[in-house]
Design a protein around this motif. Structure first.
Motif, PDB file in Angstrom:
ATOM      1  N   GLU A 185      -7.294   4.506  -5.419  1.00  0.00           N
ATOM      2  CA  GLU A 185      -8.436   5.033  -4.685  1.00  0.00           C
ATOM      3  C   GLU A 185      -9.526   5.569  -5.619  1.00  0.00           C
ATOM      4  O   GLU A 185     -10.700   5.570  -5.264  1.00  0.00           O
ATOM      5  N   ARG A 245       0.862   5.771  -0.716  1.00  0.00           N
ATOM      6  CA  ARG A 245       0.196   7.035  -0.974  1.00  0.00           C
ATOM      7  C   ARG A 245       1.073   7.805  -1.941  1.00  0.00           C
ATOM      8  O   ARG A 245       2.284   7.852  -1.785  1.00  0.00           O
ATOM      9  N   SER A 298       2.141  10.492   5.614  1.00  0.00           N
ATOM     10  CA  SER A 298       1.633  11.317   4.522  1.00  0.00           C
ATOM     11  C   SER A 298       2.381  12.633   4.351  1.00  0.00           C
ATOM     12  O   SER A 298       1.767  13.680   4.294  1.00  0.00           O
ATOM     13  N   ALA A 352       0.868  -1.178   0.000  1.00  0.00           N
ATOM     14  CA  ALA A 352       0.000   0.000   0.000  1.00  0.00           C
ATOM     15  C   ALA A 352       0.896   1.217   0.000  1.00  0.00           C
ATOM     16  O   ALA A 352       1.974   1.207   0.596  1.00  0.00           O
ATOM     17  N   TRP A 377      -4.866   0.468   8.589  1.00  0.00           N
ATOM     18  CA  TRP A 377      -3.621   0.788   7.894  1.00  0.00           C
ATOM     19  C   TRP A 377      -3.709   2.096   7.128  1.00  0.00           C
ATOM     20  O   TRP A 377      -2.729   2.817   7.035  1.00  0.00           O
ATOM     21  N   GLU A 378      -4.879   2.420   6.605  1.00  0.00           N
ATOM     22  CA  GLU A 378      -5.020   3.663   5.832  1.00  0.00           C
ATOM     23  C   GLU A 378      -4.746   4.886   6.705  1.00  0.00           C
ATOM     24  O   GLU A 378      -4.166   5.864   6.252  1.00  0.00           O
ATOM     25  N   MET A 388      -4.382   7.089  -2.400  1.00  0.00           N
ATOM     26  CA  MET A 388      -3.947   5.807  -1.858  1.00  0.00           C
ATOM     27  C   MET A 388      -3.994   4.784  -2.986  1.00  0.00           C
ATOM     28  O   MET A 388      -4.874   4.837  -3.848  1.00  0.00           O
ATOM     29  N   TRP A 391     -13.283   0.940  -4.741  1.00  0.00           N
ATOM     30  CA  TRP A 391     -12.082   0.965  -3.902  1.00  0.00           C
ATOM     31  C   TRP A 391     -12.383   0.613  -2.439  1.00  0.00           C
ATOM     32  O   TRP A 391     -11.715  -0.218  -1.845  1.00  0.00           O
ATOM     33  N   TYR A 392     -13.375   1.241  -1.860  1.00  0.00           N
ATOM     34  CA  TYR A 392     -13.627   1.058  -0.428  1.00  0.00           C
ATOM     35  C   TYR A 392     -14.005  -0.379  -0.101  1.00  0.00           C
ATOM     36  O   TYR A 392     -13.510  -0.954   0.877  1.00  0.00           O
ATOM     37  N   MET A 451      -0.889   5.385   7.458  1.00  0.00           N
ATOM     38  CA  MET A 451       0.041   5.679   6.358  1.00  0.00           C
ATOM     39  C   MET A 451       0.702   7.028   6.580  1.00  0.00           C
ATOM     40  O   MET A 451       0.021   8.020   6.827  1.00  0.00           O
ATOM     41  N   VAL A 477     -10.853  -2.670  -0.424  1.00  0.00           N
ATOM     42  CA  VAL A 477      -9.997  -2.595   0.771  1.00  0.00           C
ATOM     43  C   VAL A 477     -10.619  -3.416   1.901  1.00  0.00           C
ATOM     44  O   VAL A 477      -9.927  -4.190   2.571  1.00  0.00           O
TER      45      VAL A 477
END
Length: 112
Positions: free
Chosen positions: A67, A43, A96, A41, A90-91, A52, A72-73, A94, A76
């Motif tokens: 993304e 960004r 950033s 994963a 995890w999102e 993402m 996408w949602y 991340m 995941v």
């Protein structure tokens, strides 16, 4: 489209117990969870955008899902269900920094 509808849509994906399919143009391709070797994963960002992405490595190919891809949602969510060792948040974890690509290994198949 409101966020709830966006969150719930399956988009280009359909799911089975052992994997998922992706609609690619007029065709479909099935991917098995058991064939996934690595899930990364990351960004990416640039002037005016931040996105993402996930990259799934298979023995014969890699699949990159961004993304912006419809579904996408749910994708995941389904990946997290299929691989319970993936952190559920995890999102949010991340890193950033602006305009940097930060890669996190979410899953790596154990050596046999």
């Amino acid at each position: 489209m409101n966020f709830l509808k966006l969150y719930e849509q399956l988009g280009v994906f359909s799911y089975m117990e052992d994997g998922f399919t992706v609609r690619l143009g007029a065709g479909m391709r099935k991917y098995l969870y058991a064939d996934i070797e690595t899930i990364l994963a990351y960004r990416v960002g640039g002037p005016g955008y931040d996105e993402m992405r996930m990259e799934l490595a298979f023995p014969d190919c890699a699949l990159r899902v961004a993304e912006c891809v419809p579904g996408w949602y749910q994708f995941v969510l389904k990946i997290k269900q299929a691989f319970p060792t993936i952190p559920t948040d995890w999102e949010l974890q991340m890193p950033s920094p602006p305009f940097a690509m930060n890669v996190v290994v979410l899953y790596k198949r154990p050596a046999s």
